[in-house]
Write an enzyme that holds these catalytic residues in place. Structure first.
Site, PDB file in Angstrom:
ATOM      1  N   HIS A   1       0.746  -1.179   0.161  1.00 15.12           N
ATOM      2  CA  HIS A   1       0.168   0.051  -0.001  1.00 15.12           C
ATOM      3  C   HIS A   1       0.779   1.202  -0.070  1.00 15.12           C
ATOM      4  O   HIS A   1       1.666   1.247   0.762  1.00 15.12           O
ATOM      5  CB  HIS A   1      -0.833   0.119   1.165  1.00 15.12           C
ATOM      6  CG  HIS A   1      -1.974  -1.067   1.385  1.00 15.12           C
ATOM      7  ND1 HIS A   1      -2.470  -1.829   2.180  1.00 15.12           N
ATOM      8  CD2 HIS A   1      -2.663  -1.789   0.195  1.00 15.12           C
ATOM      9  CE1 HIS A   1      -3.231  -2.728   1.946  1.00 15.12           C
ATOM     10  NE2 HIS A   1      -3.269  -2.727   0.547  1.00 15.12           N
TER      11      HIS A   1
ATOM     12  N   GLU B   1       1.321  -5.490  11.042  1.00 17.87           N
ATOM     13  CA  GLU B   1       0.951  -3.995  10.931  1.00 17.87           C
ATOM     14  C   GLU B   1       2.115  -3.197  12.009  1.00 17.87           C
ATOM     15  O   GLU B   1       1.739  -3.420  13.394  1.00 17.87           O
ATOM     16  CB  GLU B   1      -0.530  -4.058  11.496  1.00 17.87           C
ATOM     17  CG  GLU B   1      -1.393  -4.639  10.661  1.00 17.87           C
ATOM     18  CD  GLU B   1      -1.820  -3.928   9.113  1.00 17.87           C
ATOM     19  OE1 GLU B   1      -1.254  -2.650   9.097  1.00 17.87           O
ATOM     20  OE2 GLU B   1      -2.523  -4.436   8.249  1.00 17.87           O
TER      21      GLU B   1
ATOM     22  N   HIS C   1       3.003  -4.101   6.759  1.00 18.83           N
ATOM     23  CA  HIS C   1       1.998  -2.849   6.540  1.00 18.83           C
ATOM     24  C   HIS C   1       1.894  -2.042   7.763  1.00 18.83           C
ATOM     25  O   HIS C   1       2.639  -2.199   8.618  1.00 18.83           O
ATOM     26  CB  HIS C   1       0.703  -3.788   6.449  1.00 18.83           C
ATOM     27  CG  HIS C   1       0.504  -4.314   5.137  1.00 18.83           C
ATOM     28  ND1 HIS C   1      -0.414  -3.872   4.421  1.00 18.83           N
ATOM     29  CD2 HIS C   1       0.848  -5.599   4.780  1.00 18.83           C
ATOM     30  CE1 HIS C   1      -0.549  -4.897   3.094  1.00 18.83           C
ATOM     31  NE2 HIS C   1       0.368  -5.963   3.458  1.00 18.83           N
TER      32      HIS C   1
ATOM     33  N   GLU D   1       1.705   3.569   3.197  1.00 17.72           N
ATOM     34  CA  GLU D   1       2.276   2.907   4.241  1.00 17.72           C
ATOM     35  C   GLU D   1       3.797   2.975   4.395  1.00 17.72           C
ATOM     36  O   GLU D   1       4.357   1.864   4.115  1.00 17.72           O
ATOM     37  CB  GLU D   1       1.622   1.536   4.357  1.00 17.72           C
ATOM     38  CG  GLU D   1       0.172   1.433   4.417  1.00 17.72           C
ATOM     39  CD  GLU D   1      -0.321   0.121   4.432  1.00 17.72           C
ATOM     40  OE1 GLU D   1       0.249  -0.777   4.757  1.00 17.72           O
ATOM     41  OE2 GLU D   1      -1.765   0.122   4.421  1.00 17.72           O
TER      42      GLU D   1
END
Length: 371
Positions: free
Chosen positions: A93, A305, A232, A96
């Site tokens: 992404h 994450e 991420h 990010e």
């Protein structure tokens, strides 16, 4: 003639010049981050400095033609010795940004610590000697470079591929993988949506490049990559499959694998202070990378994450560059743990499980093992 030229010149000067995406860079306040050209330069310098253990190469191209750069780290670089393999990747992404810094850090860590006589150096030397490690640095370089053309950023998530039949741009790369694609309310079919899954599975060239590379690691019918992390932001979470379903033990996962995922996820979370849980409990997503990695290749695949906690707003996507070094170090032991378990992920459940489940003829008769 003079007045016509003056008018044309005035028109030209009145048009604002757009920054070419290739030339886009981070603002001074975030200069420690790596834009795509800086990443390429950096990894090539590392490879030139450590040619015996680092090889840099491309696994394919983005929609706009940028190379998707990867590195191999091994004591016999370029030689297939049949060792357990590990894969790391970042920046599915675009916004990010921190997710691209940890793959670069992993390359630096392994290359710079190899051969040193410190405790850390000896640990890393052993892992490099006994593993074949792959790092894909930026899965979505087009999206990143476009994101950097904002003031300061555009909060862009997808790639830069036009959607046929519309004026919309971009596919969410982490909703475009071919397992359970579009199945379960975990992605959008609207091309304007930030989680648009694409017109079909594998429609994004970046995702096809990742697929083809992972498929290429099947040798003599056996997948050599055993463990994997995709990075991420944000939320400070360690996530394991599945993302498409809330069931803790769906028909496409064995109880043994579920238990190993939990044990590994929780062990890594203890090293970095994250929370560990099944991916779907964060939110449902389908066409997700880790679901495909596990379901199709039985790779023990995790999503990290990264910093900070929470997520979903601009402040979570764009932490200041002062945190990069700290957050990279924070995840060092989790990365090394995952590399260590590549020989037998079931070792996370104890020595007996490793003896029972990691022999050359192990087969639970539920998934093709290749022997």
């Amino acid at each position: 003639m003079r007045s016509a030229l003056t008018a044309v010149l005035a028109l030209i000067l009145a048009v604002p010049f757009a920054t070419p995406a290739n030339a886009a860079d981070y603002p001074a306040k975030d200069a420690r981050y790596h834009a795509y050209p800086e990443m390429v330069s950096h990894i090539k310098q590392v490879a030139a400095k450590h040619p015996d253990i680092v090889r840099v190469f491309s696994i394919g191209q983005s929609h706009q033609g940028r190379k998707l750069w990867a590195a191999e780290i091994s004591d016999n670089v370029g030689v297939d010795e049949g060792e357990p393999e590990v894969l790391f990747d970042g920046l599915h992404h675009a916004r990010e940004h921190l997710s691209a810094e940890l793959p670069i850090y992993i390359l630096d860590l392994l290359a710079n610590q190899y051969g040193r006589q410190t405790d850390l150096g000896q640990r890393i030397t052993k892992l490099v000697n006994k593993r074949r490690t792959w790092v894909v640095f930026m899965v979505n370089p087009d999206g990143l470079q476009y994101d950097l053309t904002g003031k300061p950023y555009r909060a862009w998530r997808k790639n830069r591929q036009p959607t046929p039949g519309t004026s919309q741009i971009g596919t969410d790369l982490n909703r475009n993988y071919g397992y359970r694609w579009g199945c379960c309310g975990g992605s959008s079919g609207r091309p304007s949506a930030s989680d648009y899954r694409g017109p079909r599975a594998w429609s994004a060239p970046e995702v096809r490049a990742m697929r083809d590379f992972v498929n290429s690691r099947v040798v003599d019918g056996v997948q050599r990559v055993r463990t994997h992390i995709t990075f991420h932001t944000a939320g400070e979470l360690v996530l394991w499959p599945y993302a498409y379903t809330a069931k803790g033990l769906p028909p496409d996962m064995t109880a043994l694998d579920r238990d190993a995922f939990k044990a590994m996820g929780r062990a890594m979370a203890r090293t970095n202070g994250y929370r560990a849980k099944q991916s779907n409990s964060l939110y449902p997503s389908d066409g997700d990378m880790i679901d495909w990695m596990y379901a199709r290749h039985r790779i023990f695949s995790f999503t990290f994450e990264l910093y900070p906690t929470g997520g979903g707003t601009r402040k979570h996507w764009y932490p200041p560059d002062e945190v990069i070094a700290r957050e990279n170090r924070r995840n060092r032991d989790a990365v090394l743990y995952l590399m260590g378990k590549a020989w037998c992920p079931y070792h996370a459940l104890g020595q007996q499980q490793a003896r029972n489940n990691c022999g050359p003829l192990f087969d639970d008769f539920e998934t093709g093992r290749g022997w």
